[in-house]
Design a protein around this motif. Structure first.
Motif, PDB file in Angstrom:
ATOM      1  N   LEU A 240       0.831  -1.207   0.000  1.00  0.00           N
ATOM      2  CA  LEU A 240       0.000   0.000   0.000  1.00  0.00           C
ATOM      3  C   LEU A 240       0.863   1.254   0.000  1.00  0.00           C
TER       4      LEU A 240
ATOM      5  N   ALA B 235       2.513   1.634  -3.509  1.00  0.00           N
ATOM      6  CA  ALA B 235       1.582   2.151  -4.523  1.00  0.00           C
ATOM      7  C   ALA B 235       1.292   3.631  -4.273  1.00  0.00           C
TER       8      ALA B 235
ATOM      9  N   SER C  64      -4.430   8.282  -0.718  1.00  0.00           N
ATOM     10  CA  SER C  64      -4.054   7.197  -1.648  1.00  0.00           C
ATOM     11  C   SER C  64      -4.193   5.838  -0.971  1.00  0.00           C
TER      12      SER C  64
ATOM     13  N   LEU D  28      -6.645   2.997  -2.309  1.00  0.00           N
ATOM     14  CA  LEU D  28      -6.077   1.716  -2.740  1.00  0.00           C
ATOM     15  C   LEU D  28      -6.665   0.556  -1.946  1.00  0.00           C
TER      16      LEU D  28
ATOM     17  N   LEU E 105      -0.144  -1.938  -6.451  1.00  0.00           N
ATOM     18  CA  LEU E 105      -1.546  -2.356  -6.523  1.00  0.00           C
ATOM     19  C   LEU E 105      -1.675  -3.845  -6.854  1.00  0.00           C
TER      20      LEU E 105
END
Length: 407
Positions: free
Chosen positions: A106, A109, A127, A131, A290
């Motif tokens: 996480l 990404a 983000s 995600l 991801l």
């Protein structure tokens, strides 16, 4: 049409590639290239071959028995005293390891998004939340085939981004070739070598591959297709790792700069190689993060479901509950103020302990002629498998010693 049929044979191998080419691997490769240039590329060649050898066996078990590796272990240890202690070790190690790696996925990404936008606490946290939601929706709503296609798309995007970045920095091909074929361990680089191999040869991927192979193929005659999928997909993963290492070697190492992670590399790239390279690196890191955000919970759910004999597939309630739990724990860890470094060290310890055990069970299963018949291991397969097992046992001991502070 012939090409389309060939592409349909790809899937389980790509999922394994999506699992091991995550932010941890991208960071390890960036640091290897930044600190040692092209010298450690041979370790990635070894790691890729070792991964292909073990994963091919895992896929074969899944296709021939139509069972996951967890089910095969369960069956093999049906009346053994060691069954539940071993299951407890595997489940605890996989859960701790994958929750820690999920936090890293996480964060990785989110760093990819930051590289494209601007580093900012709110962008970073937003983000992570976005995600987590995307990963949860894919795992909650997606069928196996849909998840497979999403991961193929992410791996293709990641490969394209890193290939273009690699050519933008104009690497030294003679040094690159020398690094690929001449094993060398410069002073202070042993732990980097261990990190490069340890982020590629991953124990939970052996479970993941057997389970996805039985979902994708249904008869032993499909083994050649599975073998092609494994060699091409994991070979592509190895190529991505080599490209990232070479990109860092051609830029950061050559310029004499220092970095701590792939985001630093993206920031350095903008003034030196233009804004396109920064965006490509950001897209590559985002795709790597991801894709691994989806595969880590998927693998955990397969392992626990099979070992505990929870019937069902990716659409069952128990499977989805396990996978969502890993995403949520990973999200909480990634947003905690404390960096989950202790948990990642614990995850390394767990992986170091687990890899030789799982690889040993896999080899035991591969020699069970009553289960696999003519598809059991040949002498050559056993030689390759045991060579990898011995090396991973050595690797495991070093990782455990490092995490305990003994080395």
């Amino acid at each position: 049409m012939h090409m389309l049929n060939k592409l349909k044979n790809f899937g389980p191998g790509v999922i394994v590639t999506a699992a091991f080419i995550g932010p941890g691997t991208i960071t390890a490769c960036t640091l290897a290239g930044a600190n040692y240039g092209y010298v450690l590329l041979w370790a990635l060649v070894f790691a890729t071959i070792a991964t292909i050898v073990l994963q091919e066996m895992s896929a074969r078990v899944g296709i021939v028995t139509q069972k996951g590796l967890g089910e095969v272990i369960n069956q093999s240890l049906a009346d053994s005293f060691w069954k539940w202690p071993l299951f407890a070790l595997i489940i605890i190690a996989i859960c701790i390891g994958n929750a820690a790696y999920e936090a890293g996925n996480l964060v990785g990404a989110a760093l990819g998004i930051e590289a494209i936008t601007n580093p900012n606490k709110w962008i970073f946290r937003g983000s992570i939340i976005a995600l987590t939601a995307i990963g949860a929706i894919i795992l909650m709503q997606g069928t196996y085939r849909q998840i497979e296609r999403i991961l193929i798309g992410l791996v293709s995007t990641m490969a394209l981004a890193f290939i273009i970045t690699f050519f933008l920095v104009k690497p030294d091909f003679s040094l690159l070739f020398k690094g690929l074929v001449s094993p060398a361990i410069p002073d202070g680089s042993l732990l980097t070598v261990i990190a490069l191999i340890g982020t590629t040869v991953v124990p939970y991927n052996l479970f993941l591959h057997a389970s996805t192979a039985k979902s994708h193929w249904s008869k032993p005659e499909d083994i050649p297709k599975a073998r092609s999928d494994t060699i091409v997909s994991i070979g592509l993963g190895g190529l991505i790792a080599i490209l990232v290492t070479s990109t860092a070697a051609a830029s950061i190492f050559t310029l004499g700069l220092s970095v701590n992670n792939a985001l630093d590399m993206a920031i350095i790239f903008e003034p030196t190689f233009g804004s396109l390279s920064k965006y490509l690196l950001g897209i590559g890191l985002f795709s790597a993060g991801l894709s691994s955000v989806i595969t880590a919970p998927l693998a955990t759910a397969y392992v626990i479901s099979e070992l505990l004999n929870l019937k069902g597939d990716v659409n069952s309630k128990s499977f989805r509950l396990i996978s969502i739990s890993i995403i949520v724990i990973g999200a909480l860890l990634s947003m905690a103020n404390v960096k989950p470094i202790q948990i990642i060290i614990l995850a390394q310890f767990a992986n170091g302990l687990l890899l030789p055990i799982i690889a040993g069970f896999l080899l035991y299963a591969m020699n069970n002629k009553s289960m696999l018949g003519q598809y059991a291991n040949t002498k050559w397969s056993n030689f390759l498998g045991f060579s990898v097992l011995l090396f991973t046992a050595f690797l495991g001991v070093r990782l455990i010693a490092k995490s305990l502070g003994l080395y």
